[in-house]
Design an enzyme around this catalytic site. Sequence first.
Site, short mmCIF file in Angstrom:
data_model
loop_
_atom_site.label_atom_id
_atom_site.label_comp_id
_atom_site.label_asym_id
_atom_site.label_seq_id
_atom_site.Cartn_x
_atom_site.Cartn_y
_atom_site.Cartn_z
N GLU A 162 -5.85 -4.32 10.48
CA GLU A 162 -4.73 -3.15 10.64
C GLU A 162 -5.17 -2.44 12.05
O GLU A 162 -5.89 -1.60 11.86
CB GLU A 162 -4.73 -2.27 9.48
CG GLU A 162 -4.45 -3.07 8.19
CD GLU A 162 -3.73 -2.14 7.05
OE1 GLU A 162 -2.78 -2.47 6.83
OE2 GLU A 162 -4.43 -0.94 6.99
N HIS A 207 -9.80 1.29 4.71
CA HIS A 207 -8.41 1.75 5.34
C HIS A 207 -8.87 2.63 6.63
O HIS A 207 -9.69 3.61 6.31
CB HIS A 207 -7.48 2.27 4.35
CG HIS A 207 -6.21 2.36 4.96
ND1 HIS A 207 -5.77 3.22 5.83
CD2 HIS A 207 -5.00 1.28 4.79
CE1 HIS A 207 -4.52 2.96 6.20
NE2 HIS A 207 -3.97 1.96 5.93
N SER A 217 3.01 -1.51 10.35
CA SER A 217 4.40 -1.45 10.82
C SER A 217 4.96 -2.98 10.86
O SER A 217 5.85 -3.28 10.99
CB SER A 217 4.65 -1.08 12.32
OG SER A 217 4.17 0.32 12.52
N ASN A 247 1.04 -1.14 0.10
CA ASN A 247 0.19 0.03 0.12
C ASN A 247 0.92 1.31 0.03
O ASN A 247 1.47 1.64 0.88
CB ASN A 247 -1.00 0.13 1.28
CG ASN A 247 -1.77 1.18 1.37
OD1 ASN A 247 -1.66 1.88 0.45
ND2 ASN A 247 -2.36 1.41 2.39
N LYS A 255 0.04 4.29 -0.56
CA LYS A 255 -0.58 5.34 -0.08
C LYS A 255 -0.10 6.68 -1.05
O LYS A 255 -0.08 6.47 -2.13
CB LYS A 255 -0.18 5.81 1.38
CG LYS A 255 -0.41 4.52 2.31
CD LYS A 255 -0.18 4.88 3.77
CE LYS A 255 -0.30 3.45 4.32
NZ LYS A 255 -0.67 3.69 6.00
N GLY A 298 2.04 3.07 10.79
CA GLY A 298 2.79 3.87 10.29
C GLY A 298 3.43 4.34 11.76
O GLY A 298 4.16 5.49 11.74
N GLY A 353 2.79 -0.94 4.27
CA GLY A 353 2.70 0.46 3.80
C GLY A 353 4.13 1.02 3.54
O GLY A 353 4.85 0.65 2.85
N GLY A 354 4.63 1.62 4.83
CA GLY A 354 6.09 2.29 4.91
C GLY A 354 7.10 1.26 4.16
O GLY A 354 7.83 1.71 3.28
N GLU A 386 -7.37 5.22 7.53
CA GLU A 386 -7.10 6.54 7.04
C GLU A 386 -8.15 7.14 6.15
O GLU A 386 -8.49 8.30 6.44
CB GLU A 386 -5.76 6.80 6.21
CG GLU A 386 -4.38 6.33 6.83
CD GLU A 386 -3.15 5.82 6.31
OE1 GLU A 386 -3.19 6.01 5.16
OE2 GLU A 386 -2.38 5.34 6.78
P1 PGA Z 1 2.28 0.67 7.74
O1 PGA Z 1 0.86 0.73 6.90
O2 PGA Z 1 3.04 -0.49 7.14
O3 PGA Z 1 3.08 2.04 7.19
O4 PGA Z 1 2.37 0.77 8.97
C1 PGA Z 1 0.20 -0.29 6.72
C2 PGA Z 1 -1.09 0.25 6.17
O5 PGA Z 1 -1.62 1.28 6.48
O6 PGA Z 1 -1.68 -0.55 5.10
#
Ligand code: PGA
Length: 262
Positions: A169, A97, A215, A10, A12, A175, A236-237, A99
Amino acid sequence: MMRKKIVAANWKMNKTFDEVRDFIEQFPVDDVSRFSHTQVIICPPYVYLQWLVEKLASTPICIGAQNVAEFEKGAYTGEIAALMLRSIGVTHCIVGHSERRQYFAESDQKITTKVQILHQHSIIPIFCCGETLQQRDKNEHFQTVERQVNEVISQLDTHQMLRTIIAYEPVWAIGTGVHATAEQAQEMHSFIRQIIQQHFGTNVAQSTIILYGGSCNQNNAHELFSCPDVDGGLIGGASLSASEFANIIFIAQSIQQQNFAQ
Ligand code: PGA
């Protein structure tokens, strides 16, 4: 029942087009394409979808969107319809998600509608659920996730359920650098599987892919993906780096190779 593992990126709202091109140059496409037990999905921003679909067309890597409109088509300036995604070869789409729930006020109702629209256009939803830190502190994490999952899956038929990926999640892990422990992930994934079982029975529940997100990186993926009910990750990251994302896929594949050899 042996489920495959899925590792999904992802991205983002990250990367310029040049950075997307660099990623694909650095990403070991041929290596990950040989992995029969691990499916790779990349979810870039909308503007790179078509380029990536074409670039990876000869590989088993799937391309997913990060969002979709809850309407079919028409006068909805700025929105992207499921039909459009489908028409360029997008196969998956992230929905629900945290967010989007938080910054774009997406309700359970809206998320359910989006999941329905995706199914109507044969796009596989990657449906996200997860509790906030306050909810976990108040010991409300199970009921929160149960509500989110029930809201969506009560509207699905069996075929649609089998074509839905769930991503657990926890909001406090996204994040933040703080991931759920293997125990926390396993107990919630097993709980989600029980909810699916109540609606659809054991076979469907045992076939459903449930990813962990929050994370997740190359240092903790082994511990998390080794849990019996964790079928991979939504990353994500750590998916922004081609080498780290590839390492996470290698970890998933090595766990599956052992599982299938047993
Ligand atoms: P993250 O994000 O791995 O940066 O924590 C995961 C996500 O929001 O799908």
